[in-house]
Motif scaffolding. Structure first.
Motif, PDB file in Angstrom:
ATOM      1  N   LYS A  56      -3.077  -3.956 -13.943  1.00 33.10           N
ATOM      2  CA  LYS A  56      -2.313  -4.874 -14.788  1.00 33.10           C
ATOM      3  C   LYS A  56      -3.116  -5.234 -16.043  1.00 33.10           C
ATOM      4  O   LYS A  56      -4.302  -4.942 -16.158  1.00 33.10           O
ATOM      5  N   GLN A 199       5.548  -1.316 -15.910  1.00 31.41           N
ATOM      6  CA  GLN A 199       5.516  -1.411 -14.447  1.00 31.41           C
ATOM      7  C   GLN A 199       4.499  -0.380 -13.962  1.00 31.41           C
ATOM      8  O   GLN A 199       4.871   0.719 -13.543  1.00 31.41           O
ATOM      9  N   LEU A 201       2.468   0.302 -11.430  1.00 30.55           N
ATOM     10  CA  LEU A 201       2.477   0.982 -10.137  1.00 30.55           C
ATOM     11  C   LEU A 201       3.671   1.933 -10.044  1.00 30.55           C
ATOM     12  O   LEU A 201       3.538   3.063  -9.541  1.00 30.55           O
ATOM     13  N   HIS A 224      -2.710   3.003  -1.990  1.00 39.85           N
ATOM     14  CA  HIS A 224      -3.500   1.909  -2.562  1.00 39.85           C
ATOM     15  C   HIS A 224      -4.789   2.457  -3.162  1.00 39.85           C
ATOM     16  O   HIS A 224      -5.173   2.109  -4.284  1.00 39.85           O
ATOM     17  N   SER A 229      -5.233   0.627  -7.375  1.00 40.18           N
ATOM     18  CA  SER A 229      -4.729  -0.740  -7.379  1.00 40.18           C
ATOM     19  C   SER A 229      -5.865  -1.743  -7.197  1.00 40.18           C
ATOM     20  O   SER A 229      -6.806  -1.505  -6.440  1.00 40.18           O
ATOM     21  N   ALA A 231      -5.222  -4.789  -6.078  1.00 42.22           N
ATOM     22  CA  ALA A 231      -4.785  -5.761  -5.073  1.00 42.22           C
ATOM     23  C   ALA A 231      -5.845  -5.871  -3.984  1.00 42.22           C
ATOM     24  O   ALA A 231      -6.254  -4.869  -3.404  1.00 42.22           O
ATOM     25  N   HIS A 236      -0.468  -7.783   0.018  1.00 41.69           N
ATOM     26  CA  HIS A 236      -0.046  -7.967  -1.379  1.00 41.69           C
ATOM     27  C   HIS A 236       0.354  -6.623  -1.984  1.00 41.69           C
ATOM     28  O   HIS A 236       1.385  -6.510  -2.665  1.00 41.69           O
ATOM     29  N   PHE A 237      -0.468  -5.599  -1.723  1.00 41.78           N
ATOM     30  CA  PHE A 237      -0.148  -4.279  -2.261  1.00 41.78           C
ATOM     31  C   PHE A 237       1.140  -3.739  -1.649  1.00 41.78           C
ATOM     32  O   PHE A 237       1.950  -3.126  -2.334  1.00 41.78           O
ATOM     33  N   GLU A 240       3.983  -5.190  -3.499  1.00 44.08           N
ATOM     34  CA  GLU A 240       4.075  -4.575  -4.825  1.00 44.08           C
ATOM     35  C   GLU A 240       4.627  -3.156  -4.722  1.00 44.08           C
ATOM     36  O   GLU A 240       5.414  -2.716  -5.561  1.00 44.08           O
ATOM     37  N   LEU A 241       4.212  -2.447  -3.674  1.00 47.74           N
ATOM     38  CA  LEU A 241       4.647  -1.070  -3.479  1.00 47.74           C
ATOM     39  C   LEU A 241       6.153  -1.006  -3.231  1.00 47.74           C
ATOM     40  O   LEU A 241       6.851  -0.135  -3.775  1.00 47.74           O
ATOM     41  N   ASP A 243       8.425  -3.102  -4.266  1.00 50.36           N
ATOM     42  CA  ASP A 243       9.097  -3.371  -5.540  1.00 50.36           C
ATOM     43  C   ASP A 243       9.025  -2.155  -6.453  1.00 50.36           C
ATOM     44  O   ASP A 243      10.007  -1.801  -7.114  1.00 50.36           O
ATOM     45  N   ALA A 244       7.851  -1.521  -6.507  1.00 49.77           N
ATOM     46  CA  ALA A 244       7.657  -0.357  -7.377  1.00 49.77           C
ATOM     47  C   ALA A 244       8.521   0.815  -6.928  1.00 49.77           C
ATOM     48  O   ALA A 244       9.102   1.533  -7.751  1.00 49.77           O
TER      49      ALA A 244
END
Length: 286
Positions: A56, A199, A201, A224, A229, A231, A236-237, A240-241, A243-244
């Motif tokens: 990020k 975005q 990831l 990961h 990443s 994260a 948490h990852f 995020e994964l 969502d990605a």
């Protein structure tokens, strides 16, 4: 007798080294592969590793000859500030502009053109961002071992900028050509990638899975590591994964699932060239 044997061994080594040097010279004299305007040609080593990480915005960690996570078959060491997916955008643009000429020649482009190609707006913030990317790509040192070939150097050899005219002259190292040998590169669907802008990831996943004709299941922990990443916690990852992957599905139509064993399955329609490769591997051997 011993002296004669040593001379023969020396002659054999010299012949091998000469042949390898001649083969490398032939590769460097070839132009980059030509790909359609709608795609971007990228060496797989940049897409199957954390070289351009899914990180990020914010302060970047500086690495010193650090081993970069990658799939088997590549050995990458990197020195410089961490690179992200926006840096990859510009590098892909530069390779795209250089594809019709020998690498090592000057790539001339205006700030406006580079920003437009990368899907960025033209303005003060965009121009400053471009300056930062050019500085990062030219300040790096990448050491890549890929099969019998190796590359050591920066991703951008040097650049010149005329602020008054708003244009760049950028030089890419001709030895980057070695990263395109043996069909070890992929055509990235540029419109799809642009839908995933900002975005990181999702963009990394798009690049990674684009290199696979028929993706195999991978552990969440492996993605990961390979994506680079930052994260700290796996849960948490994992969030995020998910969502990605949902964003990736929206941009490409590829489907996905994460099973009870924490394995990620991505299902995609192979490109025409990938379909030909799959058909070829299915052909019975004599």
């Amino acid at each position: 007798m011993l002296a004669t044997l040593q001379r023969l061994q020396t002659t054999s080594v010299e012949r091998t080294e000469k042949r390898q040097a001649e083969e490398t010279a032939k590769i460097l004299q070839m132009p980059l592969p030509i790909w359609p305007e709608s795609t971007r040609g990228v060496p797989n080593v940049a897409l199957r590793s954390a070289l351009f990480g899914a990180i990020k915005r914010g302060p970047r960690r500086y690495l010193s000859r650090e081993l970069v996570s990658s799939v088997d078959g590549y050995d990458i060491r990197y020195t410089g500030p961490r690179l992200d997916q926006s840096d990859l955008d510009i590098w892909e643009v530069l390779l795209h502009l250089a594809r019709r000429q020998a690498l090592g020649n000057h790539v001339e482009a205006s700030e406006r053109q580079l920003l437009k190609e990368a899907g960025r707006s033209y303005g003060k913030s965009g121009r400053e961002w471009l300056k930062n990317v050019a500085a990062r790509l030219s300040a790096t040192t990448v050491e890549i071992q890929q099969g019998p070939h190796s590359y050591g150097g920066s991703l951008v050899d040097e650049f010149y900028r005329n602020d008054q005219a708003g244009c760049y002259v950028i030089v890419l190292n001709s030895r980057l050509q070695l990263l395109f040998t043996n069909e070890d590169w992929t055509q990235i669907a540029w419109e799809q990638r642009q839908k995933l802008k900002r975005q990181p990831l999702a963009q990394w996943l798009h690049g990674f899975y684009s290199t696979h004709a028929n993706p195999f299941a991978m552990k969440v922990a492996t993605l990961h590591r390979l994506s680079g990443s930052e994260a700290k916690k796996m849960y948490h990852f994992r969030a995020e994964l998910r969502d990605a992957l949902a964003c990736l599905q929206g941009a490409t139509g590829w489907s996905y699932e994460i099973d009870a064993n924490d394995l990620v399955h991505v299902h995609k329609i192979p490109t025409p060239s990938q379909a030909r490769y799959l058909n070829k591997t299915k052909e019975p051997k004599d």
